[in-house]
Design an enzyme around this catalytic site. Structure first.
Site, PDB file in Angstrom:
ATOM      1  N   GLU A   1      89.960  75.654  30.704  1.00  0.00           N
ATOM      2  CA  GLU A   1      90.816  74.896  30.406  1.00  0.00           C
ATOM      3  C   GLU A   1      90.470  74.016  29.265  1.00  0.00           C
ATOM      4  O   GLU A   1      91.079  72.766  28.855  1.00  0.00           O
ATOM      5  CB  GLU A   1      90.329  73.914  32.100  1.00  0.00           C
ATOM      6  CG  GLU A   1      90.934  73.983  33.240  1.00  0.00           C
ATOM      7  CD  GLU A   1      92.155  73.697  33.582  1.00  0.00           C
ATOM      8  OE1 GLU A   1      93.080  73.116  32.552  1.00  0.00           O
ATOM      9  OE2 GLU A   1      92.347  74.325  34.235  1.00  0.00           O
TER      10      GLU A   1
ATOM     11  N   TYR B   1      91.264  64.478  32.787  1.00  0.00           N
ATOM     12  CA  TYR B   1      92.112  65.725  33.644  1.00  0.00           C
ATOM     13  C   TYR B   1      90.873  66.640  33.525  1.00  0.00           C
ATOM     14  O   TYR B   1      90.879  68.127  34.630  1.00  0.00           O
ATOM     15  CB  TYR B   1      92.649  65.907  32.561  1.00  0.00           C
ATOM     16  CG  TYR B   1      93.872  67.791  32.743  1.00  0.00           C
ATOM     17  CD1 TYR B   1      94.465  68.052  34.275  1.00  0.00           C
ATOM     18  CD2 TYR B   1      93.297  68.712  32.110  1.00  0.00           C
ATOM     19  CE1 TYR B   1      94.570  69.228  33.943  1.00  0.00           C
ATOM     20  CE2 TYR B   1      93.245  69.706  32.254  1.00  0.00           C
ATOM     21  CZ  TYR B   1      94.343  70.053  33.490  1.00  0.00           C
ATOM     22  OH  TYR B   1      94.933  71.158  33.525  1.00  0.00           O
TER      23      TYR B   1
ATOM     24  N   ASP C   1      98.350  67.257  34.159  1.00  0.00           N
ATOM     25  CA  ASP C   1      98.523  67.896  33.055  1.00  0.00           C
ATOM     26  C   ASP C   1     100.019  67.525  32.515  1.00  0.00           C
ATOM     27  O   ASP C   1     100.676  66.842  33.040  1.00  0.00           O
ATOM     28  CB  ASP C   1      98.374  69.297  32.798  1.00  0.00           C
ATOM     29  CG  ASP C   1      99.275  69.938  33.237  1.00  0.00           C
ATOM     30  OD1 ASP C   1      99.561  69.644  34.292  1.00  0.00           O
ATOM     31  OD2 ASP C   1      99.042  71.348  33.060  1.00  0.00           O
TER      32      ASP C   1
END
Length: 349
Positions: A41, A122, A140
């Site tokens: 990520e 996020y 996202d």
């Protein structure tokens, strides 16, 4: 046209048939490693899956666990991150690994994850959902696009972000999503990346086509709308490529704080709004030498500004060796961030 909640079961059935095979993604029945998920990520922020894939494998081979990453010297981490851009991520990655290693493991909820260095909302949501099946929806760009089209949200980004985030959070009202939060999050990512694409969405193949308000209105390809971007200011720099008798290049490490903190660089001036006259630029040279200005410019775009750099070259005179790190051209290219590689490209032209 009214928006109604799409079926999570339909999306998950589609995902079970069409899921992407990605190096950081656990297959059905496989254990999910939060370190690998978190690493992917962070790497994927502002970077494409295609670019990250080989770099992820190389990084993981060098630092196979969060403990190995925490124990590594910063110079090793910086070297392995070179070329991936957004270098504050690498600093935060290293600091986060140290914090996780000290605690013994990753927290399993968004609150604990957000408290770690460099982890925002996020990333915390993505790791919590995918690694620990927390009932949250990480939002996202792919998920924003899916939500905007499902509900035909015509307000432009970035102003529409809160509304789109709320819509995405609403997907968890479906029991099927709550039963498989990690798979549901990844299904949303795959839907946006492969079907609900920015241009020419493949609506006929979408498992949610019957609930898509934008498709029914014929405006799916137009959404989400975006506010016009402001022009980025232009900055200027001058850099100095000094070589020794063995053909090695002088590099220096930037200060820990600020842009490209702790990364290696070709020595140079600060970056400012106006060009550098030669006499003023040479005052920043790393050594007295017969400097020659190369023709052309090296250009690089950062998030908030554009950069143009001129490059002076010289061979090391005499025996006085300036302080810094001397590396071969190949080693320098591997160790330098992308902006500095532009200078090597200019020298090779």
């Amino acid at each position: 046209m009214p928006y109604t909640l799409p079926s999570a079961a339909d999306l998950l059935a589609w995902y079970d048939r069409h899921r992407r095979i990605l190096p950081w993604r656990a297959g059905p029945g496989q254990a999910r490693d939060p370190y690998r998920i978190w690493l992917s990520e962070v790497m994927l922020q502002q970077t494409t899956v295609a670019a990250v894939g080989p770099r992820y494998a190389r990084f993981l081979a060098r630092f196979p666990s969060v403990q190995a990453l925490a124990a590594a010297d910063w110079a090793e981490v910086a070297e392995e991150w070179a070329g991936l851009g957004y270098y504050a991520r690498a600093r935060n990655l290293h600091a986060c690994a140290k914090a996780v290693a000290a605690a013994g493991d990753f927290p399993d909820d968004t609150v604990g994850l957000e408290a770690l260095p460099g982890i925002g909302r996020y990333t915390a949501s993505a790791v919590a959902a995918i690694a620990f099946d927390a009932p949250v929806v990480p939002v996202d760009g792919n998920v924003e696009r899916v939500a905007a089209r499902l509900a035909a949200i015509e307000d432009p980004l970035p102003g529409a972000k809160p509304r789109l985030t709320a819509l995405a959070a609403g997907f968890m009202a479906d029991p099927a999503a709550r039963a498989r939060p990690g798979d549901f999050a990844q299904a949303l990512f795959d839907l946006g990346a492969t079907i609900c694409t920015p241009r020419n969405p493949a609506c006929a193949l979408c498992p949610w086509q019957d609930r898509c308000t934008a498709r029914r209105a014929g405006i799916a390809a137009e959404l989400p709308r975006k506010s016009p971007k402001a022009a980025r200011p232009l900055r200027h720099g001058a850099h100095f490529l000094l070589t020794d008798a063995r053909g090695r290049i002088l590099l220096r490490r930037r200060p820990d704080n600020g842009l490209l903190g702790g990364m290696l660089e070709v020595p140079g001036t600060p970056w400012r709004t106006g060009p550098w006259p030669e006499a003023e630029a040479l005052a920043h040279a790393p050594a007295e030498a017969p400097w020659r200005l190369l023709p052309g410019l090296a250009r690089h775009g950062f998030t908030h500004f554009e950069l143009e750099m001129v490059l002076y070259t010289a061979a090391l005179p005499g025996r006085a060796v300036p302080e810094g790190e001397w590396q071969s051209a190949d080693a320098a290219r591997a160790a330098l961030p992308s902006v500095m590689r532009r200078l090597l490209d200019l020298a090779a032209a």
